[in-house]
Scaffold this active site. Structure first.
Site, mmCIF file in Angstrom:
data_model
loop_
_atom_site.group_PDB
_atom_site.id
_atom_site.type_symbol
_atom_site.label_atom_id
_atom_site.label_comp_id
_atom_site.label_asym_id
_atom_site.label_seq_id
_atom_site.Cartn_x
_atom_site.Cartn_y
_atom_site.Cartn_z
ATOM 1 N N ARG A 46 50.053 -41.693 -64.576
ATOM 2 C CA ARG A 46 51.523 -41.564 -64.602
ATOM 3 C C ARG A 46 52.141 -42.922 -64.934
ATOM 4 N NH1 ARG A 46 54.125 -42.208 -60.124
ATOM 5 N NH2 ARG A 46 52.788 -40.887 -58.840
ATOM 6 N N TYR A 98 74.811 -34.418 -78.677
ATOM 7 C CA TYR A 98 73.894 -33.265 -78.588
ATOM 8 C C TYR A 98 74.212 -32.430 -77.337
ATOM 9 C CZ TYR A 98 69.672 -30.700 -77.477
ATOM 10 O OH TYR A 98 68.795 -29.696 -77.123
ATOM 11 N N ASP A 170 71.381 -42.652 -79.765
ATOM 12 C CA ASP A 170 70.406 -41.600 -80.035
ATOM 13 C C ASP A 170 70.123 -41.658 -81.536
ATOM 14 O OD1 ASP A 170 69.133 -39.194 -80.699
ATOM 15 O OD2 ASP A 170 70.104 -38.092 -79.080
ATOM 16 N N LYS A 195 61.467 -34.249 -83.174
ATOM 17 C CA LYS A 195 62.079 -33.998 -84.477
ATOM 18 C C LYS A 195 61.324 -34.759 -85.578
ATOM 19 C CE LYS A 195 64.765 -31.391 -82.130
ATOM 20 N NZ LYS A 195 65.265 -31.943 -80.933
HETATM 21 C C1 PLP Z 1 70.072 -35.535 -81.371
HETATM 22 C C2 PLP Z 1 69.219 -34.953 -80.284
HETATM 23 N N1 PLP Z 1 69.000 -35.659 -79.178
HETATM 24 C C3 PLP Z 1 68.233 -35.188 -78.163
HETATM 25 C C4 PLP Z 1 67.661 -33.936 -78.218
HETATM 26 C C5 PLP Z 1 66.826 -33.440 -77.076
HETATM 27 O O1 PLP Z 1 65.475 -33.554 -77.372
HETATM 28 P P1 PLP Z 1 64.308 -32.588 -76.795
HETATM 29 O O2 PLP Z 1 64.608 -31.217 -77.294
HETATM 30 O O3 PLP Z 1 63.072 -33.190 -77.353
HETATM 31 O O4 PLP Z 1 64.378 -32.653 -75.320
HETATM 32 C C6 PLP Z 1 67.849 -33.164 -79.370
HETATM 33 C C7 PLP Z 1 67.238 -31.819 -79.452
HETATM 34 O O5 PLP Z 1 67.590 -31.020 -80.282
HETATM 35 C C8 PLP Z 1 68.654 -33.678 -80.422
HETATM 36 O O6 PLP Z 1 68.880 -32.973 -81.533
#
Ligand code: PLP
Length: 378
Positions: A46, A98, A170, A195
């Site tokens: 961990r 998001y 992000d 992604k």
């Molecule tokens: C811009 C963005 N940030 C964060 C996330 C969250 O990521 P995860 O689905 O891997 O938890 C997403 C998911 O679609 C996203 O598009």
């Protein structure tokens, strides 16, 4: 070294113990200690695992940061970064963040006394006027999801620094190949590595990179407390995905531009959102801070019915949540990525029931255009 070369030569691509040119999957939970007083480099998985370390070091190199931390999902990464703040703190967050981040802030972190104001960060004056004495961070997504609005990262980070705020970006849509927020003044970068970084729709993962070792240690401490680590197999898949990031992104954005240009000419399409189009309101700003427009195109159809017709009529893209994969993914933000946002809020942000987002994959652009065309004209 140019980025495409660095992707393959991060300095941690070789397993230090065996020389293997692909860091092995250390499928292990604990490590033998030499003696009671002599632990080895790793003690419990961990807290650290060699496969995870290799990935964490690679992403830190690529983002130009000092420390990377790998999480079990993008939301685990984001929630762990938000856990840097405590009761009474106030955060400024871009308004079209998001949906999952919006949900975490408005339904979870609010319960711990962390308050959020959502602002249109594309105008720096909005950031300045929303700062309070207890504001601790500025959280940005640029290009934003799904309308692909652009925030000036350097300008915003300069304002944040003047007020001692931590700037968090992000960078999921751009990846470090196209945009490196830490070089522009941000303190922390977060990723849904699910992604483009992973790139193959086969792993859920999140990454954090911090500018300073101090912030990195704080995030790693939170990770060790909550335990939202990324398993070694998934770390390996991400490292494998990263190796082809440049060639994938080059192709994604070449096809995305062709599709965006085609969409603009279609009478059934009301608006096209893509920062690679010269008439995007922040085309120049995006070009200054990023090395390409990326692979995501959003577009509003003239009617809600037409949007449904396209979503159900296309044959090549998968109708799915997510983006950034080798296969094209078409989605309907109001019911998918932004379902967690109240409908009135979505409307204010222009996320109408006629909006479609397409993550352009590696199929031939002509085939994707022909497919969209048949779906629009059924
Ligand atoms: C811009 C963005 N940030 C964060 C996330 C969250 O990521 P995860 O689905 O891997 O938890 C997403 C998911 O679609 C996203 O598009």
């Amino acid at each position: 070294m140019k980025f495409g070369t660095r992707l393959l030569h991060t300095g941690v691509e070789i397993d230090p113990t065996t020389g293997a040119v692909s860091v092995p999957i250390y499928q292990v939970s604990t490590f033998d200690q030499i003696s009671l007083d002599e632990p080895r480099e790793y003690d419990y998985a961990r807290s650290g695992n060699p496969t995870r370390t290799a990935l964490e070091q690679a992403i830190a190199v690529l983002e130009g940061g000092s420390r990377g931390v790998a999480f079990g999902s993008g939301m685990a990464a984001i929630s762990s970064v938000l856990s840097l703040f405590s009761q009474g703190d106030h955060l400024l967050v871009c308004e079209d963040v998001y949906g999952g981040t919006y949900r975490a802030l408005t339904k979870l972190f609010v319960n711990f006394g962390i308050e959020t104001t959502f602002v249109d960060t594309t105008n720096p004056e909005n950031i300045k006027s929303a700062i309070r004495s207890n504001t601790k961070a500025l959280y940005l997504e640029t290009p934003s999801n799904p309308i692909l609005k652009i925030t000036d990262i350097k300008g915003a980070a300069d304002i944040a620094r003047e007020h001692n705020l931590v700037t968090i970006v992000d960078n999921t849509f751009m990846t470090p190949y196209l945009q490196r927020p830490l070089e522009l003044g941000a303190d922390i970068v977060v990723h849904s590595a699910t992604k483009f970084l992973g790139g193959h729709s086969d792993v859920i993962a999140g990454l954090v990179v911090t500018k300073t070792p101090k912030l990195g240690n704080q995030v790693a401490f939170i990770q060790n407390c909550f335990g939202a680590i990324l398993g070694p197999q998934d770390c390996w898949l991400l490292m494998r995905g990263l190796k082809t990031l440049k060639v994938r992104m080059d192709q994604h954005q070449k096809s995305a531009l062709a599709i965006a240009r085609w969409l603009k000419e279609q009478p059934q399409v009301d608006k096209v959102y893509y920062p690679g189009l010269e008439d995007h309101p922040d085309f120049e700003l995006h070009k200054q801070q990023a090395d390409g427009p990326g692979g995501i195109v959003s577009f509003a159809m003239k009617t809600d019915e037409l949007a449904k017709q396209v979503l159900h009529g296309v044959k090549i893209p998968v109708l799915a949540v997510s983006l950034g994969a080798v296969e094209s993914i078409i989605s309907f933000p109001p019911k998918m990525s932004h379902a967690a946002m109240p409908p009135e809020r979505r409307k204010e942000l222009g996320i109408g029931d006629n909006l479609i987002r397409i993550s352009v994959g590696l199929e031939e652009a002509e085939d994707l255009i022909a497919d969209l065309n048949q779906a629009m004209n059924r």
